[in-house]
Write a protein that holds these residues in place. Structure first.
Motif, PDB file in Angstrom:
ATOM      1  N   LEU A  46     -21.004 -21.067 -13.877  1.00  0.00           N
ATOM      2  CA  LEU A  46     -21.350 -20.737 -12.494  1.00  0.00           C
ATOM      3  C   LEU A  46     -20.124 -20.738 -11.600  1.00  0.00           C
ATOM      4  O   LEU A  46     -19.961 -19.845 -10.769  1.00  0.00           O
ATOM      5  CB  LEU A  46     -22.393 -21.719 -11.961  1.00  0.00           C
ATOM      6  N   SER A  47     -19.263 -21.699 -11.748  1.00  0.00           N
ATOM      7  CA  SER A  47     -18.087 -21.764 -10.885  1.00  0.00           C
ATOM      8  C   SER A  47     -17.114 -20.622 -11.143  1.00  0.00           C
ATOM      9  O   SER A  47     -16.288 -20.314 -10.302  1.00  0.00           O
ATOM     10  CB  SER A  47     -17.386 -23.113 -11.041  1.00  0.00           C
ATOM     11  N   VAL A  48     -17.224 -19.985 -12.298  1.00  0.00           N
ATOM     12  CA  VAL A  48     -16.329 -18.873 -12.626  1.00  0.00           C
ATOM     13  C   VAL A  48     -16.873 -17.553 -12.092  1.00  0.00           C
ATOM     14  O   VAL A  48     -16.136 -16.751 -11.534  1.00  0.00           O
ATOM     15  CB  VAL A  48     -16.116 -18.786 -14.158  1.00  0.00           C
ATOM     16  N   VAL A  49     -18.166 -17.319 -12.239  1.00  0.00           N
ATOM     17  CA  VAL A  49     -18.725 -16.008 -11.913  1.00  0.00           C
ATOM     18  C   VAL A  49     -19.408 -15.939 -10.545  1.00  0.00           C
ATOM     19  O   VAL A  49     -19.730 -14.851 -10.081  1.00  0.00           O
ATOM     20  CB  VAL A  49     -19.731 -15.543 -12.990  1.00  0.00           C
ATOM     21  N   PRO A  52     -20.236 -14.636  -3.241  1.00  0.00           N
ATOM     22  CA  PRO A  52     -21.254 -14.518  -2.188  1.00  0.00           C
ATOM     23  C   PRO A  52     -22.280 -13.404  -2.404  1.00  0.00           C
ATOM     24  O   PRO A  52     -23.377 -13.469  -1.859  1.00  0.00           O
ATOM     25  CB  PRO A  52     -20.427 -14.258  -0.931  1.00  0.00           C
ATOM     26  N   VAL A  53     -21.973 -12.416  -3.207  1.00  0.00           N
ATOM     27  CA  VAL A  53     -22.923 -11.330  -3.452  1.00  0.00           C
ATOM     28  C   VAL A  53     -24.141 -11.837  -4.235  1.00  0.00           C
ATOM     29  O   VAL A  53     -25.222 -11.264  -4.146  1.00  0.00           O
ATOM     30  CB  VAL A  53     -22.220 -10.156  -4.163  1.00  0.00           C
ATOM     31  N   ASN A  54     -23.995 -12.946  -4.961  1.00  0.00           N
ATOM     32  CA  ASN A  54     -25.135 -13.543  -5.657  1.00  0.00           C
ATOM     33  C   ASN A  54     -26.228 -13.991  -4.691  1.00  0.00           C
ATOM     34  O   ASN A  54     -27.367 -14.201  -5.103  1.00  0.00           O
ATOM     35  CB  ASN A  54     -24.696 -14.746  -6.497  1.00  0.00           C
ATOM     36  N   LEU A  55     -25.896 -14.126  -3.418  1.00  0.00           N
ATOM     37  CA  LEU A  55     -26.885 -14.537  -2.429  1.00  0.00           C
ATOM     38  C   LEU A  55     -27.944 -13.456  -2.177  1.00  0.00           C
ATOM     39  O   LEU A  55     -28.995 -13.739  -1.610  1.00  0.00           O
ATOM     40  CB  LEU A  55     -26.207 -14.932  -1.123  1.00  0.00           C
ATOM     41  N   VAL A  56     -27.678 -12.227  -2.601  1.00  0.00           N
ATOM     42  CA  VAL A  56     -28.670 -11.158  -2.449  1.00  0.00           C
ATOM     43  C   VAL A  56     -29.925 -11.482  -3.259  1.00  0.00           C
ATOM     44  O   VAL A  56     -31.051 -11.213  -2.818  1.00  0.00           O
ATOM     45  CB  VAL A  56     -28.063  -9.786  -2.847  1.00  0.00           C
ATOM     46  N   SER A  57     -29.773 -12.078  -4.426  1.00  0.00           N
ATOM     47  CA  SER A  57     -30.951 -12.446  -5.212  1.00  0.00           C
ATOM     48  C   SER A  57     -31.748 -13.556  -4.536  1.00  0.00           C
ATOM     49  O   SER A  57     -32.969 -13.609  -4.657  1.00  0.00           O
ATOM     50  CB  SER A  57     -30.540 -12.853  -6.629  1.00  0.00           C
ATOM     51  N   THR A  94     -21.692 -24.481  -4.800  1.00  0.00           N
ATOM     52  CA  THR A  94     -20.706 -23.941  -5.743  1.00  0.00           C
ATOM     53  C   THR A  94     -19.669 -23.090  -5.020  1.00  0.00           C
ATOM     54  O   THR A  94     -18.467 -23.237  -5.264  1.00  0.00           O
ATOM     55  CB  THR A  94     -21.407 -23.096  -6.823  1.00  0.00           C
ATOM     56  N   LEU A  95     -20.117 -22.220  -4.138  1.00  0.00           N
ATOM     57  CA  LEU A  95     -19.181 -21.343  -3.435  1.00  0.00           C
ATOM     58  C   LEU A  95     -18.341 -22.107  -2.428  1.00  0.00           C
ATOM     59  O   LEU A  95     -17.170 -21.787  -2.209  1.00  0.00           O
ATOM     60  CB  LEU A  95     -19.945 -20.207  -2.753  1.00  0.00           C
ATOM     61  N   TYR A  96     -18.911 -23.125  -1.809  1.00  0.00           N
ATOM     62  CA  TYR A  96     -18.154 -23.926  -0.853  1.00  0.00           C
ATOM     63  C   TYR A  96     -17.024 -24.665  -1.564  1.00  0.00           C
ATOM     64  O   TYR A  96     -15.911 -24.744  -1.060  1.00  0.00           O
ATOM     65  CB  TYR A  96     -19.077 -24.910  -0.139  1.00  0.00           C
ATOM     66  N   GLN A  97     -17.308 -25.193  -2.740  1.00  0.00           N
ATOM     67  CA  GLN A  97     -16.271 -25.874  -3.511  1.00  0.00           C
ATOM     68  C   GLN A  97     -15.222 -24.894  -4.010  1.00  0.00           C
ATOM     69  O   GLN A  97     -14.062 -25.248  -4.164  1.00  0.00           O
ATOM     70  CB  GLN A  97     -16.881 -26.615  -4.698  1.00  0.00           C
ATOM     71  N   ARG A  98     -15.627 -23.694  -4.234  1.00  0.00           N
ATOM     72  CA  ARG A  98     -14.709 -22.680  -4.767  1.00  0.00           C
ATOM     73  C   ARG A  98     -13.760 -22.155  -3.702  1.00  0.00           C
ATOM     74  O   ARG A  98     -12.684 -21.654  -4.014  1.00  0.00           O
ATOM     75  CB  ARG A  98     -15.525 -21.539  -5.343  1.00  0.00           C
ATOM     76  N   LEU A  99     -14.125 -22.267  -2.422  1.00  0.00           N
ATOM     77  CA  LEU A  99     -13.267 -21.761  -1.352  1.00  0.00           C
ATOM     78  C   LEU A  99     -11.903 -22.435  -1.337  1.00  0.00           C
ATOM     79  O   LEU A  99     -10.909 -21.826  -0.978  1.00  0.00           O
ATOM     80  CB  LEU A  99     -13.943 -21.962   0.011  1.00  0.00           C
ATOM     81  N   GLN A 104      -9.553 -17.324  -5.461  1.00  0.00           N
ATOM     82  CA  GLN A 104     -10.027 -16.769  -4.202  1.00  0.00           C
ATOM     83  C   GLN A 104     -10.767 -15.450  -4.421  1.00  0.00           C
ATOM     84  O   GLN A 104     -10.536 -14.736  -5.378  1.00  0.00           O
ATOM     85  CB  GLN A 104      -8.849 -16.547  -3.246  1.00  0.00           C
ATOM     86  N   PHE A 105     -11.633 -15.149  -3.479  1.00  0.00           N
ATOM     87  CA  PHE A 105     -12.405 -13.921  -3.481  1.00  0.00           C
ATOM     88  C   PHE A 105     -11.502 -12.776  -3.035  1.00  0.00           C
ATOM     89  O   PHE A 105     -10.692 -12.944  -2.123  1.00  0.00           O
ATOM     90  CB  PHE A 105     -13.578 -14.114  -2.520  1.00  0.00           C
ATOM     91  N   PRO A 106     -11.590 -11.585  -3.643  1.00  0.00           N
ATOM     92  CA  PRO A 106     -10.729 -10.461  -3.240  1.00  0.00           C
ATOM     93  C   PRO A 106     -10.903 -10.108  -1.760  1.00  0.00           C
ATOM     94  O   PRO A 106     -11.999 -10.199  -1.204  1.00  0.00           O
ATOM     95  CB  PRO A 106     -11.207  -9.307  -4.122  1.00  0.00           C
ATOM     96  N   ILE A 107      -9.817  -9.707  -1.146  1.00  0.00           N
ATOM     97  CA  ILE A 107      -9.822  -9.412   0.292  1.00  0.00           C
ATOM     98  C   ILE A 107     -10.813  -8.311   0.625  1.00  0.00           C
ATOM     99  O   ILE A 107     -11.505  -8.372   1.637  1.00  0.00           O
ATOM    100  CB  ILE A 107      -8.401  -9.026   0.753  1.00  0.00           C
TER     101      ILE A 107
END
Length: 190
Positions: A46-49, A52-57, A94-99, A104-107
């Protein structure tokens, strides 16, 4: 899709119920697949893949809960709502820890951070439909989404590089703002 359906699709009609059940079943199967991969994979999958787009589900679960309430399937609506909220909490943490990590997420995909406040906005609308009124729970979710929106709106430099050229990810700005606007309208009616 069902929320913006034409007037000829009546919420109590059989085909409306069939479409709701079919779409909800697909969302449920995707949730089972995602959770199964996250819980049973030995690596930190989960931490790898996660992004924020996962929030659509998550938003799909919450929309299914709201539509199921319109049909009269209250138990199903509560189950989809609870599944969506658990999914949101897992992704948010998960995403908060990943920030803060180096991954990093692509620009170009930074507008997807706006999806952080779309899920609580939709959750407040879904819970309003389930409970029948914009109660304290709905207001808490609404204020959470408002806080997340303000915290992102105060950081325009984060999105400045994505605004230089027209990009396909710009839909992510209007999509969450629509849910926030709907939640604001419901709060104003209360």
């Amino acid at each position: 899709m069902l929320q913006s359906s034409p007037p000829l699709i009546v919420p109590r009609a059989r085909y409306y119920e069939f479409l709701c059940l079919a779409f909800s079943f697909v969302i449920f199967l995707l949730d089972v697949k995602l959770f199964g991969q996250w819980f049973t994979t030995e690596k930190r999958f989960l931490s790898v893949v996660a992004n924020p787009v996962n929030l659509v589900s998550v938003i799909g679960n919450l929309v299914a809960a709201q539509i199921a309430t319109e049909i009269g399937w209250n138990e199903f609506a509560i189950s989809m709502f609870s599944l969506g909220m658990v999914h949101y909490l897992i992704l948010f943490v998960t995403l908060y820890q990943r920030l803060t990590s180096s991954n990093q997420f692509p620009i170009v995909l930074r507008p997807a951070y706006f999806l952080y406040f779309a899920a609580p906005s939709m959750a407040s609308l879904a819970w309003k439909s389930i409970s029948g009124a914009f109660l304290v729970s709905s207001k808490m979710l609404f204020f959470l989404s408002l806080f997340l929106f303000i915290s992102q709106a105060c950081r325009p430099a984060m999105f400045k590089k994505t605004m230089k050229r027209l990009n396909v990810t710009w839909w992510i700005y209007s999509f969450p703002l629509t849910f926030l606007g709907l939640a604001c309208a419901e709060y104003a009616h209360e």
